[in-house]
Design a protein around this motif. Structure first.
Motif, mmCIF file in Angstrom:
data_model
loop_
_atom_site.group_PDB
_atom_site.id
_atom_site.type_symbol
_atom_site.label_atom_id
_atom_site.label_comp_id
_atom_site.label_asym_id
_atom_site.label_seq_id
_atom_site.Cartn_x
_atom_site.Cartn_y
_atom_site.Cartn_z
ATOM 1 N N ALA A 1 -6.803 -5.171 -1.172
ATOM 2 C CA ALA A 1 -6.973 -4.400 -2.384
ATOM 3 C C ALA A 1 -7.789 -5.167 -3.411
ATOM 4 N N GLN B 1 -10.369 -6.137 -6.132
ATOM 5 C CA GLN B 1 -10.999 -5.385 -7.204
ATOM 6 C C GLN B 1 -12.501 -5.422 -6.963
ATOM 7 N N MET C 1 -6.095 -0.872 -6.751
ATOM 8 C CA MET C 1 -4.910 -0.144 -6.319
ATOM 9 C C MET C 1 -3.975 -0.054 -7.522
ATOM 10 N N ASP D 1 -15.312 10.288 -5.217
ATOM 11 C CA ASP D 1 -14.340 9.190 -5.180
ATOM 12 C C ASP D 1 -15.017 7.861 -5.482
ATOM 13 N N THR E 1 -12.252 13.329 1.973
ATOM 14 C CA THR E 1 -11.644 13.060 3.277
ATOM 15 C C THR E 1 -10.194 13.514 3.365
ATOM 16 N N SER E 2 -9.452 13.378 2.278
ATOM 17 C CA SER E 2 -8.024 13.665 2.345
ATOM 18 C C SER E 2 -7.756 15.157 2.535
ATOM 19 N N ASN F 1 -6.029 8.188 3.371
ATOM 20 C CA ASN F 1 -4.794 8.191 2.595
ATOM 21 C C ASN F 1 -4.049 6.907 2.942
ATOM 22 N N PHE F 2 -4.529 5.786 2.413
ATOM 23 C CA PHE F 2 -3.972 4.506 2.849
ATOM 24 C C PHE F 2 -2.504 4.356 2.467
ATOM 25 N N MET G 1 0.822 -1.210 0.000
ATOM 26 C CA MET G 1 0.000 0.000 0.000
ATOM 27 C C MET G 1 0.852 1.254 0.000
ATOM 28 N N ARG H 1 -1.030 5.304 -4.291
ATOM 29 C CA ARG H 1 -1.992 6.242 -3.733
ATOM 30 C C ARG H 1 -3.336 5.552 -3.840
ATOM 31 N N TRP H 2 -3.953 5.314 -2.699
ATOM 32 C CA TRP H 2 -5.150 4.485 -2.700
ATOM 33 C C TRP H 2 -6.091 4.974 -1.611
ATOM 34 N N LYS H 3 -7.379 5.071 -1.930
ATOM 35 C CA LYS H 3 -8.334 5.625 -0.966
ATOM 36 C C LYS H 3 -9.136 4.577 -0.228
#
Lengths: 355, 431
Positions: B26, B28, A93, B108, B396-397, A307-308, A82, A86-88
């Protein structure tokens, strides 16, 4: 101030497994040596035996290994993976950013401050708890009325759940309406205007005091256990030689308590590096980021801001910092104990397991 | 060998320390094509009492009208729901109909392909919700139907206001400062703020931005990722001025917003402070924090955020937000119908009668029974524009970075320019 006893306990049991299997591996050639002149059938039986042994080891190790892989190795690998993206938190990813997350974490003042706070707590809790814990352990080791009761009372904060202790202290430390401010007022003093937790200059020290209160019990209990291992004869001999109480403590008790103190120091250090729950409840890392730790930083970045990647990079940095400090401590502090005579090691081993 | 053991032990410990850090997978999102087109899974957060029962009835009514359709309801606690939604998004197994808060978060989700574009099938419903839709649209396409929208304003204690001799609720900043003075003189702490949670403090800055910047400036700033317009700094300066009057409860930097009697809401509910800037949820929160379950009762009052002299922003523009029903990408078509049904006159009326939220369907507004909420609803319906909470709007970021910096401003450790810089750099990092 071990944050989570189970982690070091698991770690020590892991090493003892390693040590034990290493011992067994060494033991094998030793058994075989007398059978050097065996005939071929014997050798075949020996080979079968080796395979049996291996199957046995595999059988017993697999469940533990599977758990370790599923709950430790895979999450750690995922965090590392991770950290390069950049992954939310949803969707594929795919946004590879290389080491940019690391640059962003290491140049982030909030993170470097958090690292400094962690180190202050590592040093601060050892400096505070070691003398205090030792003094209380020595006191409680003397035969006196209410000894058991006092020991229990000292240990109670450690037994309390973190969250409960945190909430109680949070309420006690409330400015104006809190018990501590009310008590200070009663004797004509006044706490800081914004409260102990609300003033950036005092917040970290306040947290450190609460942590000391919470984890002093562990130090005391460990030291008391260590004190039981000091042979009575030594005290008697010292007394015959006319040593004073102070001399006995300085020359006999403290040196013999060394291994226990060093082990406790290790637990305390790891706990301080992982510090999260108490800070999260007392201040949430505030005021003005005065009490952030690496763990609160990564939770904030990960679950709050999603911001994982940044959180992953921060967790890898935390891992590296913990690894360096743990290995350094092993090499420079615990080494003395590890190089001790085997007899003494053997004596200490069961104690470690007890814990 | 011994060194190896040391390293092994060190590694194990460090691994355990880091293991807590790295979680989440992660996977999909395979946009879960629902094999069974006649089952709708519906997640909501009305998990107690009348609200829960009401939604069960609503689902049953819908099933009765649509033969062969089953609605599977999961009613859960709000925080639980958010966590489970995150997990469901990660696993690519989201429910068919669920709650969205709009803004950057929704954008997002759209970008990740989680939401169905409902502009076409729900066009009729959308046309009745015009005022609230901007926060739930991306590039002109609509992705959710807002069903409860509230605005943020000052909740105040009527008894304490009259005790301090304040006859009229403040409409300008001058009035507000005068009210602070009067309350101070009467020995009453004017305002509580849960700056420990950051967003309650940040709401002040958002409102100042909405007052100081015109809607066009704000929209352009977000679209162009350029926050250099001086109105943003001005908003921070106004906030500094307000903080300098020291109206807040003691220890506000670590005060939580809603949990316990010493939280910002708790202080208002127990009469320790005179007012608090909060959203439409406040009466409900205060009721939960008082022993008799009535909150401030008849003393509950509400007034909108004051205007600032010389402001560029539209007069009476309000800031708020709320919840919308979104339909996931892989949901059957009948799920869109269900989401529309939830916005229908009859469902929204029942929703309003039970005070479950602030209905967006205009025909249901009059059904809200709580007087303070009715007052708030009047302001909302009269507002020329309703700006979504800026942290929700920016995602959020950026929102998190912004809120953290605003909390530092409250602590006197950041300047108005720092806040703007934090927003700018977080937004730049998103590009």
């Amino acid at each position: 101030m071990a944050d989570d006893v189970t982690a070091p306990a698991a770690a020590s049991s892991a090493t003892s497994t390693v040590a034990r299997s290493a011992g067994r591996a060494k033991a094998r050639p030793a058994d075989r040596r007398p059978g050097g002149g065996r005939d071929e059938r014997g050798a075949a039986r020996g080979r079968a035996g080796v395979w049996r042994k291996r199957a046995e080891i595999a059988l017993f190790v697999t469940p533990a290994l599977a758990l370790l892989v599923a709950f430790v190795v895979v999450p750690v690998a995922t965090a590392a993976q991770m950290s390069l993206y950049r992954w939310k938190g949803f969707g594929p990813m795919v946004d590879f950013v290389g080491l940019r997350n690391y640059v962003s974490v290491l140049t982030n003042e909030v993170f470097t401050d958090a690292l400094v706070h962690n180190l202050i707590i590592v040093v601060g809790s050892i400096l505070l708890q070691l003398p205090l814990g030792l003094a209380i352990a020595l006191l409680l080791n003397r035969r006196m009325w209410g000894q058991g009761l006092l020991r229990t009372i000292i240990f109670v904060p450690y037994v309390l759940a973190e969250v409960i202790a945190g909430v109680v202290w949070f309420q006690l430390l409330q400015p104006q309406y809190g018990v501590i401010d009310t008590m200070l007022e009663a004797v004509g003093l006044q706490g800081p205007d914004q409260g102990f937790l609300g003033t950036p200059e005092y917040a970290l020290w306040t947290v450190l005091v609460v942590l000391t209160w919470k984890y002093l019990g562990l130090a005391v209990i460990l030291f008391l256990a260590g004190l039981q291992g000091v042979p009575e004869e030594l005290y008697e001999a010292a007394q015959l030689d006319g040593a004073s109480w102070w001399q006995v403590q300085r020359r006999i008790t403290v040196p013999l308590l060394g291994p226990t103190m060093r082990t406790w120091g290790f637990l305390s250090m790891i706990g301080s590096l992982q510090l999260f729950d108490m800070v999260w409840i007392l201040t949430g890392g505030g005021p003005a980021n005065a009490t952030t730790t690496m763990a609160t930083f990564l939770v904030n970045e990960g679950t709050k801001r999603q911001n994982f990647g940044i959180a992953g990079a921060a967790s890898v940095v935390l891992f590296v910092v913990a690894l360096i400090l743990a290995v350094a401590y092993q090499q420079f502090v615990l080494r003395r104990d590890n190089d001790d005579a085997p007899r003494r090691r053997a004596r200490r081993a069961p104690k470690e397991v007890e814990r | 060998m011994r060194g190896a053991t040391a390293v092994a032990l060190g590694t194990t410990v460090a691994l355990l320390a880091a293991a807590c850090a790295g979680q989440g997978t992660a996977n999909q999102p395979d946009s879960s094509e629902d094999a069974d087109a006649s089952t709708i899974t519906w997640w909501h957060n009305s998990n107690t009492g009348d609200g829960k029962k009401y939604y069960e009835e609503v689902a049953a009514d819908f099933e009765a009208e649509h033969e062969g359709v089953t609605v599977e309801i999961s009613a859960m606690d709000h925080e639980d729901m958010l966590t489970k939604l995150d997990a469901a998004f990660q696993a690519g197994d989201s429910p068919d109909v669920f709650m969205e808060r709009g803004g950057g978060e929704l954008a997002d989700h759209v970008e990740a392909g989680l939401l169905k574009d409902i502009s076409e099938p729900a066009a009729d419903t959308i046309s009745t919700l015009d005022a609230y839709m901007p926060g739930f649209q991306v590039d002109g396409a609509s992705y959710a139907l807002p069903f409860s929208i509230g605005v943020v304003g000052f909740w105040y204690n009527k008894a304490l206001f009259s005790e301090a001799g304040i006859e009229k609720t403040p409409t300008t900043m001058e009035d507000l400062y005068a009210a602070f003075d009067k309350l101070d003189k009467a020995g009453i702490v004017p305002v509580s703020v849960g700056a420990g949670d950051k967003w309650p403090a940040a709401h002040y800055w958002y409102y100042n931005v909405i007052r100081e910047c015109s809607a066009e400036t704000l929209d352009a700033a977000i679209a162009d990722v350029d926050y250099s317009d001086p109105c943003f700094v001005k908003a921070g300066e106004d906030l500094e001025e307000l903080i300098a009057t020291e109206p807040f409860n003691k220890g506000f930097l670590t005060t939580p917003s809603q949990s316990g009697a010493t939280s910002a809401s708790g202080l208002l509910a127990t009469g320790k402070v005179a007012m608090e800037l909060a959203g439409h949820w406040e009466p409900g929160v205060m009721q939960g924090l008082t022993e008799d379950g009535s909150g401030l009762g008849d003393d509950t009052g509400w007034f909108p955020y004051p205007s600032i002299p010389g402001q560029q922003g539209t007069e009476f523009a309000q800031m708020g937000g709320g919840d919308a029903w979104a339909v996931s990408q892989g949901a059957p078509d009948v799920a869109v119908e269900f989401a529309q049904y939830l916005l229908s006159d009859e469902v929204q009326k029942g929703f309003a009668e039970l005070d479950m939220g602030l209905p967006t369907n205009p025909t249901a507004s009059s059904a809200v029974s709580d007087p303070a909420l009715a007052e708030l609803l009047e302001v909302r319906d009269g507002a020329p524009e309703i700006q979504l909470y800026l942290d929700t709007l920016l995602g959020t970021s950026v929102g998190g970075a912004m809120n953290d910096e605003i909390a530092l401003l409250f602590a006197g450790e950041a300047t108005p320019q720092d806040v703007v810089d934090a927003v700018q750099s977080a937004a730049d990092a998103e590009q």
